[in-house]
Design a protein around this motif. Structure first.
Motif, PDB file in Angstrom:
ATOM      1  N   TYR A 352     -26.364 -15.984 -28.182  1.00  0.00           N
ATOM      2  CA  TYR A 352     -26.885 -17.241 -28.703  1.00  0.00           C
ATOM      3  C   TYR A 352     -27.957 -17.729 -27.744  1.00  0.00           C
ATOM      4  N   VAL A 353     -29.087 -18.191 -28.307  1.00  0.00           N
ATOM      5  CA  VAL A 353     -30.192 -18.694 -27.488  1.00  0.00           C
ATOM      6  C   VAL A 353     -30.586 -20.076 -27.980  1.00  0.00           C
ATOM      7  N   GLN A 354     -30.640 -21.024 -27.058  1.00  0.00           N
ATOM      8  CA  GLN A 354     -31.180 -22.343 -27.370  1.00  0.00           C
ATOM      9  C   GLN A 354     -32.577 -22.456 -26.769  1.00  0.00           C
ATOM     10  N   ASN A 355     -33.540 -22.766 -27.621  1.00  0.00           N
ATOM     11  CA  ASN A 355     -34.925 -23.001 -27.217  1.00  0.00           C
ATOM     12  C   ASN A 355     -35.203 -24.479 -27.466  1.00  0.00           C
ATOM     13  N   ALA A 356     -34.557 -25.331 -26.662  1.00  0.00           N
ATOM     14  CA  ALA A 356     -34.484 -26.759 -26.971  1.00  0.00           C
ATOM     15  C   ALA A 356     -35.827 -27.465 -26.923  1.00  0.00           C
TER      16      ALA A 356
END
Length: 522
Positions: A352-356
């Motif tokens: 899972y990747v968050q690119n906030a």
């Protein structure tokens, strides 16, 4: 004379309890060993980059809204919650990708494009889970002090939804034929650290909550919510002492009467433990005082998975990624089996990747981005030496980012932090590094989970993911409300929030629509 309450730990459950117990007139002291609030939900900062350490999805804010309202405040004045659409993008290594939209019509069209025929059952899935959540609401809002509590009318009615013979995936097969669509509505079981092929079918309500009530990004990160809670607690007179580790609990017989730290002693009439349950028992409570939860019994329990984390401060933008992007391994079942075995690291892991920064650019210096990369792995069982494996696994994870179209990350890294299961265990005092606490299998739910009024000791109350109702921020907040009420009643204190129907009841009992809630949240 003011009743004295001590809370060990300033995680989300400890902070919510502190706010509520301050309203009773008690003198509340929170002791937190770290130099920041939030526990595993804290903010991590480095050279102008800000990362959430743990949770990045903020779901179902109404419970925390009600806690703030009980204190005469508005959550929206303290935290800016941005409702996301799409909720996230799923990339299936077996083929295809799916943007999961908040709007049901758009979501149905996306499902139809991806898996013709499955879209027609979306409405039925949402309707059934709306009914399931409403029926199960009393369970989420009620303390379980023993098996007899299962015999109340509303609970007996709700239990039929448990379907103990059926997993989340098996339940979803009644609606969706394509296994990838089932994954789109079942990967949320990883919020509990469990496999959708083993997780009880009850927990299809997790994906329903996302679709019915939204996925939010708190501006500044989920850690900003923890900081807002700490500010409110202090405004209400709570003493929050950071960098103060509880070394010992003082007992008079089986009753906790105080705690000791390196800085002093704190007498108490009620003690709330917000530390990791299994770790706190092993380090703070003598084994001979524990009947149901001795060291030997805890060793036999099932625990959730752990996570390998990379927090990357990146130069430039990462246009290839949505706010939330999830890569689901081609052989997802094997990936989960490797995690559960705890003997080897997944060879082709999901991540899972968050690119906030696509939503909240203030989390990084101008022109830069933050990437939060989470890889589910097994918890600590002594089979993996992370001092050896961490560099190799880091390289593998960066390579896996290429499957999401991100090919030049390493040369752009300006800040990097990593957390392994060993770091969760040693740095965050989490038993076996199991970041999602005790597993949520049926034998460890309801009265079989550590109880809010802790059954092995007197004057001790539990909050956090290790106790009933379980893990996840909204559930932890509801658990804090249960535990705070029990403590207040036991000490003869007023319970100013008693008039609440319960957060879930407030929505479902009024028949609120998704659109109505959206207007309220806005």
């Amino acid at each position: 004379m003011h009743r004295r309450v001590v809370i060990i730990g300033a995680g989300p459950g400890g902070l919510a309890s502190a706010i509520l117990l301050a309203l009773t007139g008690a003198k509340v002291t929170v002791l937190e060993r770290q130099q920041r609030v939030g526990g595993r939900s804290a903010l991590m900062e480095a050279d102008g980059f800000r990362f959430d350490t743990g949770p990045t999805f903020f779901l179902y804010p109404r419970i925390l809204e009600e806690i703030f309202a009980a204190a005469g405040r508005r959550l929206s004045d303290a935290v800016d919650l941005v409702r996301l659409d799409p909720l996230y993008r799923l990339v299936f290594e077996s083929g295809g990708d799916l943007r999961v939209h908040a709007d049901p019509a758009k979501l149905a069209a996306e499902i139809e494009r991806f898996a013709p025929g499955d879209a027609r059952n979306l409405h039925r899935f949402l309707a059934d889970n709306r009914a399931k959540l409403q029926a199960f609401r009393p369970v989420l809002e009620t303390a379980f002090n023993g098996p007899a509590d299962l015999l109340s009318g509303p609970i007996l009615k709700a239990l039929r939804w448990l379907n103990p013979h059926r997993s989340v995936d098996a339940d979803l097969a009644r609606y969706f034929r394509d296994p990838r669509i089932r994954l789109a509505f079942s990967f949320q079981s990883k919020y509990l650290g469990m496999s959708p092929f083993r997780c009880p079918s009850l927990f299809t309500i997790l994906s329903f909550l996302e679709h019915e009530h939204g996925v939010f990004h708190p501006r500044g990160g989920c850690g900003a919510v923890m900081e807002a809670m700490a500010r409110l607690a202090r405004e209400l007179g709570v003493e929050v002492r950071l960098g103060e580790t509880v070394r010992h609990i003082d007992f008079r017989g089986r009753r906790a009467v105080g705690v000791r730290t390196g800085q002093g002693e704190y007498a108490c009439d009620g003690l709330v433990i917000n530390a990791d349950f299994a770790k706190a028992m092993a380090t703070l409570v003598p084994d001979d005082l524990r009947r149901r939860w001795s060291d030997a019994q805890i060793a036999r329990k099932k625990f959730s998975c752990s996570t390998f984390m990379l927090y990357l401060g990146i130069e430039g933008k990462v246009d290839e990624l949505d706010h939330h992007t999830i890569l689901l391994a081609e052989d997802y079942a094997r990936n989960l089996a490797e995690i559960e075995a705890c003997r080897e690291l997944p060879r082709r892991p999901s991540l899972y990747v968050q690119n906030a920064c696509v939503t909240d650019p203030g989390l990084a210096p101008p022109g830069c981005s933050t990437l939060y990369v989470l890889v589910p792995v097994g918890h600590q069982r002594g089979h993996i030496d992370w001092t050896v494996e961490a560099p190799r696994y880091r390289a593998l994870v960066l390579k896996r980012l290429e499957a999401l179209g991100v090919r030049d990350v390493e040369r752009r890294i300006r800040v990097e932090r990593a957390l392994t299961p060993a770091d969760w265990a040693d740095g965050f005092n989490i038993h076996r590094g199991a970041t999602f606490n005790l597993a949520h299998n049926l034998s460890q739910m309801l009265h079989n989970r550590p109880r809010n009024r802790f059954e092995d000791l007197d004057g001790v109350y539990l909050v956090g993911g290790g106790t009933h109702p379980g893990s996840g921020l909204p559930v932890i907040f509801e658990g804090a409300r249960i535990s705070a009420r029990l403590l207040a009643e036991d000490l003869g204190l007023p319970v100013p929030w008693r008039g609440d129907t319960g957060a879930l009841g407030g929505v479902l009992g009024q028949g609120a629509t998704k659109e109505a809630y959206s207007r309220e949240a806005a």
